[in-house]
Scaffold this active site. Structure first.
Site, PDB file in Angstrom:
ATOM      1  N   CYS A 128       0.815  -1.221   0.000  1.00  0.00           N
ATOM      2  CA  CYS A 128       0.000   0.000   0.000  1.00  0.00           C
ATOM      3  C   CYS A 128       0.842   1.261   0.000  1.00  0.00           C
ATOM      4  CB  CYS A 128      -0.983  -0.008   1.163  1.00  0.00           C
ATOM      5  SG  CYS A 128      -0.210  -0.325   2.719  1.00  0.00           S
TER       6      CYS A 128
ATOM      7  N   ASP B 223       5.146   2.914   0.529  1.00  0.00           N
ATOM      8  CA  ASP B 223       6.584   2.854   0.377  1.00  0.00           C
ATOM      9  C   ASP B 223       7.208   2.060   1.508  1.00  0.00           C
ATOM     10  OD1 ASP B 223       6.283   4.708  -1.784  1.00  0.00           O
ATOM     11  OD2 ASP B 223       5.789   6.136  -0.205  1.00  0.00           O
TER      12      ASP B 223
ATOM     13  N   CYS C  30       9.357   7.500  -3.837  1.00  0.00           N
ATOM     14  CA  CYS C  30       9.614   8.544  -4.812  1.00  0.00           C
ATOM     15  C   CYS C  30      10.847   9.343  -4.407  1.00  0.00           C
ATOM     16  CB  CYS C  30       8.405   9.455  -4.942  1.00  0.00           C
ATOM     17  SG  CYS C  30       8.124  10.434  -3.463  1.00  0.00           S
TER      18      CYS C  30
ATOM     19  N   CYS D 106       5.243  11.557   2.162  1.00  0.00           N
ATOM     20  CA  CYS D 106       6.380  10.716   1.791  1.00  0.00           C
ATOM     21  C   CYS D 106       7.470  10.776   2.850  1.00  0.00           C
ATOM     22  CB  CYS D 106       6.977  11.160   0.466  1.00  0.00           C
ATOM     23  SG  CYS D 106       5.780  11.299  -0.848  1.00  0.00           S
TER      24      CYS D 106
HETATM   25  S1  FES Z   1       7.042   8.024  -1.341  1.00  0.00           S
HETATM   26 FE1  FES Z   1       5.469   7.428  -2.601  1.00  0.00          FE
HETATM   27  S2  FES Z   1       4.824   9.210  -3.494  1.00  0.00           S
HETATM   28 FE2  FES Z   1       6.432   9.841  -2.267  1.00  0.00          FE
END
Ligand code: FES
Ligand SMILES: Cc1ncc(COP(=O)(O)O)c(C=O)c1O
Ligand SMILES: Cc1ncc(COP(=O)(O)O)c(C=O)c1O
Ligand code: FES
Lengths: 388, 123, 388
Positions: B33, B35, B58, B102
């Protein structure tokens, strides 16, 4: 032949500085502002700068500006979006009989779908009765929509006073300011407005771009569903170049407002005085107090002749003007605005609108004053109804 | 959308990787779901002497991972436990609004690694 | 550093000939096509020429084309307009789980307002089950909406077959062809389509203009009420320059279609083959049969790394690509398209889309193939989940 453009309420030429500002976004910076790579990043900032420029023309915060594709979309968004968002709260709209079709037809459509709509009448000058407006408000009223400046007559409505009424009754207030924005000082906060619509092509930006001021906290459903652009208030890839152009046009309008008003006012008055002095049996459409009209607009009926025939006669001399709003040319009816003002149908159909722009010169006006009497005369000689 | 500090930490992450025979390992997130971040650390006399991260996420997630290791390295465990997600975002000079979430993993993973270290030591 | 743009499904640069065609309408011919004077006449013909050009790309008549401000507006118009016009007849819509947000969110909105919507699933390849589609039709079904080409995977849907089903059951068929138009041959008549949407900025025209094919006789309510433009099907002053540009772009696309397809197909295949050959643990998203994908699109997941981080790494090397659709970047969720295809969430979040354009060269592709393996490697080394 010299071309004299006196139809700025229909549309305006793009200002050279506006064109210059937008060209790089047509030529080089082609990215989608939603993209995170170099191509997207090169344009995302430009959108936000334009948002600041529009906001500063209206006296609001940038986050309160949503970009649209035109004034009509803005009006549809404001009205349908309010009706949808507040559907649990009421279903009554108050507007006027002299709105632009983008407001009128939207209200008529909603009327067919079950909304109750009050179309307020105007008097012979085109003015509203504010007591009548206030007494039309019921506990079902969710929206008041009154334009700031009328596209046909140039009549201005007292939005600050209407704003006070709306606030007193806690009703959302929308104003179609497509003709007013950039032509006079607007302060949405001071006027107590919740939703305000403008369109780029009336103020030196290209056609196909506009903006809506949505006061922070206003409940509004989107008209275009889809992507997350404009913080979910308007889906669709940003029209980057045109948004940049709109921002620039707003900046220029704000900076040049005082000069513009003074200049077009002087020339408009010269035209108005000249026509009234030299042509018999003309009738001024709009408020006799010139301060209560857009400084650039003159709408006048020439008894005995039909507006379109006069227009084409002027066109022959390179003069572009309009009869009624550009939107309804192609339709044979007399202007709904002039009819609402109680003008006899024949006079309504004899009306011509001259709308000046920043680039209009004294020579332009004098040329019109030279050409017009003879054109009117010629057509009146053919007219079965004109009596000298 | 990212400031220079964030980009620097993304393109040149500090302490990326994994420590062999770490004293503490913290892993947070759920691959299904969101990171995942894993922090490994080495501790000598209550001080973090080495720290590494591995992150699936990300650019913002990688930059915050990198930053949290920099903030924690050389600190006492007590000091490291006081590093919050907000501290990490602030040290990066801020993150875009939609990317703030994040950064939530970074301090969490660090704290998890410290807890793991303590749990191992007091059986 | 050389910039390599491989995000043409997000947006495309304006074609130089398109820019050249539109510039006179930004510089000189500024009139409102609704005006009858010289300024209006100078542009009215251009709108109609553009209409012919769009119609001829789609195989329909010019009168069946309505200009809009973007693909999203087109989708909203087609879907909401059908639901409104046929509200006496039924309230069931059939669409797919992999549509663009402009369709999906519009359908979800209508669902909240009482419509029944069937979102058809797709299989792992992203393909629809046409029997399932047909059996979803009830006597309440008023609209089937299936995109022609998927923006994320490039998957093509068999519109002609779906058209036959729609015709058999006399249900209106809409197709979002924003990604397909100009990239492959479309014949709306042969496919039996009633409503088809395209957008200028995907095919070398500027952002902020689009068109809808509305088959003659189709019942559709307007989305934008107001003036009489577009024969009462879309109010708002015409975005003349952009409409001219859209016409030109359609003309160029039609003329260059075969060359374009061959060229991008060869380069896309080169990229696809190269990645599959040199990078381990990658997963192709989309139909394995390359003929069943847009020739310019490649969507691929790199196990163990997150799409955005790879994108930014590529960006550092001047390579612009995208993860998921441009519209949903800024949102943290995995692509709804890849999820609908049953891809595990981690792989869905590892996806990158490369979309080529007419100006993409073999050197561009080779450069990507040079840079990509190291970028993937670097990020995998930081990954807690990648196992070599
Ligand atoms: S860690 Fe998934 S969008 Fe930033
Ligand atoms: C398949 C598809 N439909 C609709 C749209 C929306 O088009 P526009 O961005 O012109 O509103 C897009 C592009 O973003 C798309 O790819
Ligand atoms: C008062 C008013 N409202 C709305 C509009 C519609 O604006 P647009 O043509 O940009 O849709 C116009 C112009 O035509 C107008 O004059
Ligand atoms: S005679 Fe032609 S419009 Fe009236």
């Amino acid at each position: 032949m010299k071309q004299i453009y006196l139809d700025h309420n229909a549309t305006t030429p793009i200002h050279p500085e506006v064109l210059e500002a937008m060209l790089p976004f047509l030529r080089d910076h082609f990215g989608n502002p939603s993209s995170i790579h170099w191509a997207g990043r090169a344009v995302a900032g430009a959108i936000e700068q334009a948002r600041e420029q529009v906001a500063s023309l209206l006296g609001c915060r940038a986050a309160e500006i949503v970009f649209t594709s035109c004034g009509s979309e803005g009006d549809n968004l404001a009205i349908k979006g309010t009706v949808d968002a507040l559907r649990g709260q009421g279903n009554h709209i108050i507007t006027t009989e002299v709105e632009h079709p983008a407001v009128l037809e939207t209200c008529r459509y909603l009327q067919e779908r079950g909304c109750r709509v009050t179309f307020l009448p105007v008097d012979r000058r085109g003015a509203l009765d504010l007591e009548q407006l206030e007494s039309a408000i019921t506990d079902q009223t969710i929206l008041i929509s009154v334009m700031w400046g009328n596209n046909e007559t140039g009549n201005l409505f007292p939005l600050a006073e209407i704003g006070a009424i709306a606030a007193r009754h806690k009703v959302c207030l929308h104003s179609d300011a497509v003709q007013a924005a950039g032509k006079l000082a607007i302060d949405v906060r001071a006027a107590g407005i919740d939703l305000l619509v403008l369109s780029g092509h009336k103020i030196g930006a290209p056609k196909g771009v506009g903006a809506v001021y949505i006061k922070n906290g206003t409940r509004l459903s989107p008209l275009l569903h889809g992507g997350h652009q404009e913080r979910n208030r308007r889906a669709g890839t940003h029209n980057v170049a045109s948004i940049v152009a709109l921002g620039k046009a707003c900046e220029l309008a704000a900076a040049g407002l005082a000069t513009y008003r003074q200049q077009v006012r002087r020339l408009r008055d010269r035209l108005e005085d000249g026509i009234l002095a030299t042509i018999p049996q003309v009738h001024l459409n709009g408020h006799p107090d010139r301060d209560l009209r857009l400084a650039n607009t003159l709408n006048i009926s020439f008894a005995g002749i039909e507006g379109e025939s006069l227009l084409l006669n002027l066109d022959l001399h390179g003069i572009a003007a309009s009869s009624g709003s550009a939107c309804s040319s192609g339709s044979l009816d007399a202007s709904h605005v002039l009819r609402a003002m109680g003008l006899e149908s024949s006079l309504a159909r004899s009306s011509v609108r001259f709308s000046l722009g920043a680039e209009t010169t004294e020579e332009d006006i004098d040329h019109v004053l030279e050409v017009l009497p003879a054109s009117v005369q010629r057509l009146r000689e053919m007219s079965p109804v004109y009596k000298a | 959308m990212y400031n220079e500090t964030v980009k620097d930490h993304f393109y040149h992450p500090r302490n990326a990787g994994e420590l062999e025979d770490a004293d503490g390992i913290g892993e947070v997130g759920d691959i299904n779901c969101g990171d995942i971040m894993r922090i490994t650390l080495r501790v000598e006399r209550d001080i973090i002497t080495a720290i590494r991260f591995k992150t699936f996420g990300c650019a913002a997630a990688i930059a915050t991972s990198s930053m949290v290791t920099e903030l924690a390295n050389g600190k006492t465990l007590q000091q490291a436990l006081r590093i919050s997600n907000a501290d990490v975002a602030a040290a990066l000079g801020g993150l875009p609004e939609e990317k703030l979430s994040c950064s939530n993993l970074a301090a969490d993973a660090l704290h998890a690694a410290i807890r793991d270290y303590r749990a191992r030591r007091s059986p």
